[in-house]
Write an enzyme that holds these catalytic residues in place. Structure first.
Site, PDB file in Angstrom:
ATOM      1  N   ASP A  95      68.168   9.052 -16.150  1.00  0.00           N
ATOM      2  CA  ASP A  95      69.041   7.895 -16.028  1.00  0.00           C
ATOM      3  C   ASP A  95      68.879   7.326 -14.628  1.00  0.00           C
ATOM      4  O   ASP A  95      68.692   8.083 -13.668  1.00  0.00           O
ATOM      5  CB  ASP A  95      70.507   8.255 -16.278  1.00  0.00           C
ATOM      6  CG  ASP A  95      71.353   7.006 -16.428  1.00  0.00           C
ATOM      7  OD1 ASP A  95      71.237   6.353 -17.488  1.00  0.00           O
ATOM      8  OD2 ASP A  95      72.089   6.661 -15.492  1.00  0.00           O
ATOM      9  N   THR A  96      68.935   6.020 -14.517  1.00  0.00           N
ATOM     10  CA  THR A  96      68.772   5.338 -13.229  1.00  0.00           C
ATOM     11  C   THR A  96      69.972   4.440 -12.963  1.00  0.00           C
ATOM     12  O   THR A  96      70.439   3.743 -13.866  1.00  0.00           O
ATOM     13  CB  THR A  96      67.479   4.489 -13.222  1.00  0.00           C
ATOM     14  OG1 THR A  96      66.361   5.335 -13.483  1.00  0.00           O
ATOM     15  CG2 THR A  96      67.282   3.795 -11.881  1.00  0.00           C
TER      16      THR A  96
END
Length: 193
Positions: free
Chosen positions: A77-78
């Site tokens: 996840d970013t």
């Protein structure tokens, strides 16, 4: 290379074409596996690197019940952080424009959390990259949002797209992390797996 992974069937749990491209660049055989409706919320008490690491672990936990003994799943996840505010994926074009206004003429952090999970092990890590944007005009923001529709990108931009070409004046850390997967760090972690 990565002979230690031969015993695993590797799965990438991501719908991101950028993550697929980056993982493919490591020369690893893998398959994409997607589960719909995974919750990407996080406790309000989390900040910085803890946020994408938490979400990457939560994604991994959603896959754990069907994980076979010979499988290794990669989740990630970013998020984008500017002045302590976390920018995820924009809900619509108006929110995308607002995010880009916040990033205009400033530096921000792009943080990607990655979780490696097998039946008997789990390892989570994060990579942080500082990105500096030139001042963006309203016309540039509008053109980018209407032509690239960056609703699937944290912070409402893709560094590898037009906005990155004309807007990014500096980058400290992994360029590939800004694209969504810190492949150099991932390679090191997989080597040690």
């Amino acid at each position: 290379m990565l002979e230690n992974l031969k015993r695993y069937h590797i799965k990438l749990a991501s719908n991101s074409p950028r993550r697929r491209e980056l993982l493919s660049g490591l020369g690893i055989d893998y398959e994409v596996q997607l589960l719909p409706g995974i919750d990407e919320s996080y406790p309000a008490t989390l900040a910085g690197e803890d946020i994408p690491c938490y979400i990457a672990r939560e994604k991994a936990e959603a896959y754990r019940p069907q994980l076979q003994p010979d499988e290794l799943i990669i989740t990630a996840d970013t998020v984008v952080c500017v002045d302590g505010e976390v920018l995820g994926k924009p809900a619509d074009e108006a929110e995308a424009r607002n995010m880009l206004r916040k990033l205009s003429g400033r530096s921000h952090e792009v943080i990607t959390g990655v979780c490696l999970t097998s039946a008997d092990r789990q390892r989570t890590f994060a990579a942080v990259t500082e990105v500096t944007f030139d001042r963006l005009t309203e016309e540039e923001i509008d053109w980018y949002v209407s032509h690239y529709r960056p609703l699937d990108k944290a912070g409402a931009y893709g560094v590898q797209e037009w906005i990155g070409f004309i807007g990014v004046t500096g980058l400290k850390g992994s360029y590939f992390n800004v694209m969504g997967l810190p492949v150099q760090r991932l390679y090191k972690e997989l080597c040690a797996w």
